[in-house]
Design a protein around this motif. Structure first.
Motif, PDB file in Angstrom:
ATOM      1  N   GLN A  59      21.921  47.346 -24.883  1.00 46.20           N
ATOM      2  CA  GLN A  59      23.193  46.523 -25.184  1.00 46.20           C
ATOM      3  C   GLN A  59      24.298  47.514 -24.556  1.00 46.20           C
ATOM      4  OE1 GLN A  59      23.736  43.037 -26.895  1.00 46.20           O
ATOM      5  NE2 GLN A  59      21.791  43.165 -25.725  1.00 46.20           N
TER       6      GLN A  59
ATOM      7  N   SER B   8      20.401  38.460 -18.843  1.00 43.29           N
ATOM      8  CA  SER B   8      21.353  38.017 -19.852  1.00 43.29           C
ATOM      9  C   SER B   8      21.113  36.538 -20.293  1.00 43.29           C
ATOM     10  CB  SER B   8      22.642  37.734 -19.140  1.00 43.29           C
ATOM     11  OG  SER B   8      22.760  36.678 -18.285  1.00 43.29           O
ATOM     12  N   ASN B   9      21.817  36.188 -21.525  1.00 44.72           N
ATOM     13  CA  ASN B   9      21.421  34.809 -22.014  1.00 44.72           C
ATOM     14  C   ASN B   9      22.321  34.011 -21.144  1.00 44.72           C
ATOM     15  OD1 ASN B   9      23.866  34.918 -22.854  1.00 44.72           O
ATOM     16  ND2 ASN B   9      23.282  34.954 -25.425  1.00 44.72           N
ATOM     17  N   ASN B  13      25.796  37.022 -22.210  1.00 47.96           N
ATOM     18  CA  ASN B  13      25.691  38.021 -22.955  1.00 47.96           C
ATOM     19  C   ASN B  13      24.349  38.969 -22.402  1.00 47.96           C
ATOM     20  OD1 ASN B  13      27.835  37.327 -24.624  1.00 47.96           O
ATOM     21  ND2 ASN B  13      26.158  36.057 -26.096  1.00 47.96           N
ATOM     22  N   ILE B  14      24.634  40.214 -22.509  1.00 49.55           N
ATOM     23  CA  ILE B  14      23.473  40.950 -21.871  1.00 49.55           C
ATOM     24  C   ILE B  14      22.254  41.210 -22.761  1.00 49.55           C
ATOM     25  CG2 ILE B  14      22.991  43.308 -20.715  1.00 49.55           C
ATOM     26  CD1 ILE B  14      24.950  41.741 -19.341  1.00 49.55           C
ATOM     27  N   ARG B  31      27.866  44.712 -13.902  1.00 51.12           N
ATOM     28  CA  ARG B  31      27.592  43.765 -15.166  1.00 51.12           C
ATOM     29  C   ARG B  31      28.578  42.651 -14.956  1.00 51.12           C
ATOM     30  NH1 ARG B  31      28.435  45.404 -21.331  1.00 51.12           N
ATOM     31  NH2 ARG B  31      26.707  46.752 -21.025  1.00 51.12           N
ATOM     32  N   SER B  32      29.781  42.719 -14.820  1.00 43.79           N
ATOM     33  CA  SER B  32      30.872  41.635 -14.948  1.00 43.79           C
ATOM     34  C   SER B  32      30.414  40.746 -13.417  1.00 43.79           C
ATOM     35  CB  SER B  32      32.160  41.829 -15.441  1.00 43.79           C
ATOM     36  OG  SER B  32      32.673  43.051 -14.352  1.00 43.79           O
ATOM     37  N   VAL B  35      27.218  38.937 -14.017  1.00 44.26           N
ATOM     38  CA  VAL B  35      27.369  37.608 -15.027  1.00 44.26           C
ATOM     39  C   VAL B  35      28.166  36.609 -14.331  1.00 44.26           C
ATOM     40  CG1 VAL B  35      28.347  37.027 -17.206  1.00 44.26           C
ATOM     41  CG2 VAL B  35      26.767  38.946 -16.795  1.00 44.26           C
ATOM     42  N   GLU B 104      15.969  31.792 -25.860  1.00 47.91           N
ATOM     43  CA  GLU B 104      16.657  33.147 -26.076  1.00 47.91           C
ATOM     44  C   GLU B 104      16.010  33.767 -27.424  1.00 47.91           C
ATOM     45  OE1 GLU B 104      21.066  33.482 -26.718  1.00 47.91           O
ATOM     46  OE2 GLU B 104      20.765  35.254 -27.222  1.00 47.91           O
TER      47      GLU B 104
END
Lengths: 886, 147
Positions: A59, B8-9, B13-14, B31-32, B35, B104
């Protein structure tokens, strides 16, 4: 989104509510990790805690050094457990924690034990962990085991060792290179993945040894490669060998048969790799291309998006160099415009725009219109740029293309996108005369509702230049004057200038423009009022229909002829006084930009782009210097100062470089000297110049450096007289002469007596380019046409065999010392002809433009046609003489 | 080189994030970026339908599986086709571990196992194993069946 089947709503709620990691907290998990220290280990519970730790790490949670060390030590205790699942978790956890060098020692023995274990899987995992955390010293200890592992019968063990090798090659190349025999053996492995990993490692070990790579490729292309992944690597390495072999002759290109054979492989991955390799061959022929294009065409209609993407991406590249080869795929490509994946659709469109013919333009535009609304700005910009090139290719189609551009201009979009459209319209207006009127109206409509100040002002400026030359200039006035009412101060000021330009050029409109300008005198903004006042006073005629003075036109339309940055610097240094600011004191030379800041070569200038900004000039610094030395005061105005020319090699006792300063009837050499010996002081430093090979020059004075201490640069000058206004050339040999005195480095005291000494410097040359100022123009074509052909001189020259066309172009640019315009100094690879546009100011302040067309004749022979236009016949001839004698 | 693997979900969210050869300061950007790519394109996508994009010299292949989105980023020899292979191994392994395209919750329930599988599939930026049955054995420290 597809949801898995859920029988009851309640179940679903439960699932969402009770995530196993709900409310997870680092502190609590670290507490839980204490179970690792229990004498009676509970493998299940330990695994759960490790999972939580992994979750935290994944995370993005980070552990402090103390926390990480604590967890690491606790985890090492788990080696005691015999539970297999837990052991696997422990391996992963250690890798994730990547312990520091001083901690590694704790697990080394356990891992070494596992590495020699009879259980293969312990071996494989221990290798991976050890290689991840090890350093050079430990590596030499385990090297023997790793070499054995590479040729291990168990493919997992072999792969673990090979992949570790790839990883370790970055940190310990000399050790890994010793494994080449074992790796070579592994390349022959029957296990597909082992072969893949071995091939990758072997190539990395040998990548700097061309012969070895070539041998590797030769042997493998004859043998069998089991894994498609390895086959792809082999194709990549093969293309590298082909590239380096440099052979471009058709028929005997090495390995082409191998690549072509791969097009029939059963794995799509291999087919694609081979097709791409073929399309990227240097100087690929259409015969070689055809089979590759055929398989790519098949991929275009594949059900797999990845294949379609790969194929269209490759064809897009091919279309840049071989558009005809791709036309066969146009139908398949058209169906991709509606592809759900926008990347694929954009690539398809831009490819079609490159390969399409005149008759298909309208149909294509219709398809694109539907597509534009649902793609992102970055894709739209690509499409706009492609449409611009298409329009320049088929000028007769300007109507539909211009309409398209104006339509998308009205739609929503960000600044970059709108700027791309505006730039395109401006370029089309400039290059396609028929498109001018409609294009200007589109721009007028756009500024009625434009949210970007920058674009509005740029368009207003452009309107001021082009609008008055149209058949009915009055129709633009309304659009321009509306800006004065509705916009911010910056746009209002621009609109005032634009109105004035209309007034100056269209005499019949002048009275009406006066009325509008007078209204602007009551604007709330200073700048707007100032401009209105200025223009009302300069236009003259007090609002009646009179012809505008030439001077006024020059003032309004003439280019500033000065790099803005230079003007800015001069204005900043100007101190308010009785003496007005003299614009002639602003240096005109554009300093070349540092390499790192240069734009990509070959990048086209944008439509509204200003000429490249110049960094602060050193010319005014030189001028200041000369005005402070009375001996040079009567030399007049400095015309040009060269860049420093090194006269000594690097790291010699004395470092000297020279700057050539050109005046109308004088040339001054400024020698910048540095003494690099700490225990020496130089006095009376001069340069003795022998000008016997420069007949037209006569030395008039020499200004020595009185004292040159260690590491403090000083300047000595030597001035020459030459015939006035004549671009005399010649070669000068230089000898540094000085008195050297010893210095005591500890006390800094200098001895009283010195010894006279000399030091030979390199020769210095004054060449024709020294009499040319690099002054660019933003629009060469306009400048060329407005110069007229009164003093045009055209001639052809053979340059003989040259290394390359680019080298010939750069040699001619350097010879003339002129400023290349519009990026024409960049020569595309493999081109056989090139046109270079140059601009400059010759001594005597005469503007010169040159248009040079180069062509390659025979294998390397370069010929060129030089057309020169200038404001003076003699200067046009002089430029030809420079080339003829150079 | 396989530069990144990210799971990610459905709301971005990672769940898992692994990088190789990507400087720490660039990771957040990646990451961004990924996503956002997912939110823009994955809506309504079918399970395991592949999406592909390229950004500079880097390729991205991504897909959706149940409630989770999987992204892989690669360059050089890991082009779109190689990445498609990698993502296929990942999705088939996850399906295998979870016995179906996971919610998830199910994904998180099997989190430890999934991490082990990913460790067998991609290691230090290199594709290591491609067969889900072999991976299943490897995470239990059993030698491959064919051996």
């Amino acid at each position: 989104m597809a949801q898995p089947l859920v029988k009851k709503d309640d179940d679903r709620d439960d699932e969402a509510e009770y995530s196993p990691f709900l409310g997870i907290e680092k502190g609590a998990v670290l507490q839980e990790a204490r179970v690792f220290n229990d004498p009676q280990l509970d493998p299940r519970r330990c695994s759960q805690v490790i999972t939580k730790l992994l979750y935290l790490l994944n995370q993005g949670e980070s552990f402090t050094k103390v926390e990480a060390t604590e967890v690491f030590f606790a985890v090492t205790k788990l080696f005691q457990s015999r539970d297999i699942g837990l052991r696997r978790m422990v391996y992963l956890m250690i890798k994730e924690l990547s312990p520091s060098a001083d901690e590694v020692i704790i697990v080394t023995s356990s891992l070494m034990k596992d590495m020699n274990s009879k259980t293969d899987m312990y071996r494989a995992n221990a290798i991976r962990v050890l290689c991840r955390i090890t350093d050079g010293t430990l590596l030499t200890q385990i090297e023997r085991y790793l070499k054995q592992a590479i040729v291990d019968k168990n493919p997992v063990v072999a792969s673990a060792a090979l992949v570790s090798g790839i990883h370790l090659l970055q940190t310990n190349p000399e050790i890994v290179k010793r494994w080449s025999n074992e790796v070579q053996e592994a390349v022959q492995s029957r296990a597909a993945l082992v072969q893949f990993h071995a091939l990758a490692l072997l190539h990395q070990i040998r990548q700097n040894d061309r012969l070895a790579v070539s041998k590797l490729v030769t042997s493998l292309t004859r043998g069998t490669v089991r894994s498609p992944l390895a086959q792809c690597l082999l194709i990549r390495y093969t293309s590298q060998v082909i590239r380096e072999s440099g052979s471009t002759q058709t028929g005997d290109r090495p390995f082409y048969d191998f690549l072509e054979g791969c097009l029939r492989h059963k794995a799509e991955m291999v087919i694609f790799e081979a097709a791409r390799a073929i399309t990227e061959l240097n100087g690929v022929t259409s015969r070689e291309l055809t089979p590759a294009i055929t398989v790519l065409q098949l991929f275009l209609s594949s059900s797999k998006p990845v294949l379609r993407f790969a194929a269209v991406r490759t064809l897009n590249k091919v279309a840049m160099t071989h558009p005809m080869a791709v036309t066969n795929c146009n139908i398949d490509m058209e169906s991709l415009i509606s592809d759900q994946n926008r990347s694929i659709a954009t690539l398809a469109i831009t490819t079609l725009l490159k390969t399409g013919n005149e008759s298909s333009v309208d149909r294509l535009m219709k398809q694109i219109t539907n597509f534009m609304s649902d793609i992102a700005d970055e894709f739209k910009i690509v499409v706009v740029e492609a449409i611009r090139s298409l329009c320049l290719k088929f000028p007769l189609k300007y109507r539909s293309l211009m309409n398209f551009l104006s339509n998308i201009l009205r739609e929503e979009g960000g600044f970059e996108y709108k700027k791309a459209i505006v730039d395109s319209i401006v370029i089309l207006i400039r290059d396609i005369p028929d498109a001018k009127e409609s294009g200007l109206l589109h721009l007028c409509e756009f500024i009625e509702d434009c949210e970007f100040t920058y674009l509005s002002t740029q368009i207003l400026h452009f309107l001021g230049i082009e609008g008055p030359k149209t058949s009915d200039p009055s129709k633009y006035i309304r659009y321009i004057y509306n800006r004065v009412h509705l916009e911010n101060a910056t746009v209002r000021a621009s609109a005032v200038s634009t109105l004035a330009k209309f007034g100056a050029l269209v005499d019949s409109l002048k009275p009406r423009i006066f009325v509008l300008l007078r209204r602007c005198l009551f604007d709330s903004d200073d700048e707007v009022r100032d401009r209105a006042t200025l223009y009302i006073n300069t236009l003259g005629g007090d609002g009646s229909v009179v012809e505008t003075d030439k001077d006024v036109k020059d003032f309004l339309f003439g280019s500033l002829d000065l790099p803005l940055v230079n003007l800015e610097t001069s204005l900043k240094t100007y101190e308010p006084s009785e003496e007005p600011f003299d614009i002639n004191s602003v240096p005109k030379e554009i300093k070349s930009q540092p390499l790192a800041e240069k734009k990509a070569p070959g990048k086209k200038p944008t439509g509204l782009g200003a000429p490249p900004a110049a960094p602060i000039s050193t010319v005014d610094a030189y001028e200041k210097l000369f005005s402070s030395i009375p001996e040079f005061a009567n030399f007049g105005k400095l015309f040009k100062s060269s860049a420093p020319v090194e006269l000594t090699e690097a790291e010699t006792e004395y470092s000297v470089n020279a700057v050539k300063h050109i005046f109308d009837s004088n040339v001054v050499f400024q020698y910048n000297c540095t003494n690099t010996i700490p225990d020496q002081l130089l006095e009376n430093v001069t340069v003795i110049v022998d000008s016997s090979e420069a007949e037209e020059f006569a030395e008039v004075l020499s200004k020595p450096i009185r004292s040159l201490p260690y590491d403090t640069p000083g300047q000595t000058f030597v001035a020459f007289e030459k015939p006035e206004g004549v671009p005399a050339v010649g070669k000068f040999s230089n000898m540094l002469k000085f008195i050297v005195k010893e210095v005591d480095p500890t006390t800094g005291e200098t001895e009283d007596d010195g010894v006279e000494d000399e030091y030979q410097l390199e020769d210095l040359e004054v060449v024709a380019a020294d009499y040319m100022l690099k002054v660019g123009v933003s629009n060469f074509r306009n400048a060329w046409e407005s110069m007229g052909d009164d003093f045009e001189r055209v001639d052809e020259y053979g340059l003989g065999p040259r290394e390359s066309l680019a080298e010939a172009v750069s040699a001619v640019i350097n010879l003339l010392g002129m400023q290349p315009c519009e990026g024409t100094e960049a020569v595309p690879n493999n081109s056989r002809s090139h046109t270079c546009l140059l601009s400059g100011v010759y001594i005597g302040n005469v503007r010169v433009l040159a248009r040079i067309s180069f062509g390659v004749d025979g294998p390397k022979d370069v010929a060129m046609k030089l057309a020169v236009r200038s404001e003076d016949e003699g200067v046009s001839d002089a430029i030809h003489e420079i080339v003829a004698s150079g | 080189m396989l530069l990144a693997l990210l799971i990610s979900n459905s709301v971005g969210n990672i769940l898992v994030e692994r990088y190789h050869g990507v400087p720490t300061e660039e990771r957040l950007h990646w990451r961004s970026f990924l996503v956002k790519l997912g939110t823009d394109n994955l809506k309504g996508a079918k399970n395991e339908e592949l999406f592909v994009a390229s950004h500079k010299s880097v390729y991205i292949v991504y897909t959706v599986l149940g409630d989770v989105s999987v992204y892989v980023v690669g360059k050089d020899e890991y082009d779109e086709l190689a990445l498609a292979e990698v993502i296929f191994v990942i999705t088939s392994t996850i399906k295998d571990v979870c016995a179906k395209p996971p919610t998830e919750r199910l994904f998180l329930d099997k989190y430890g196992k999934i991490c082990l599988c990913l460790d067998e599939i991609v290691w230090t930026g290199i594709l290591e194993n491609t067969d889900k049955d072999r991976i299943k054995r490897l995470i239990r420290l059993k030698p491959p069946a064919e051996f």
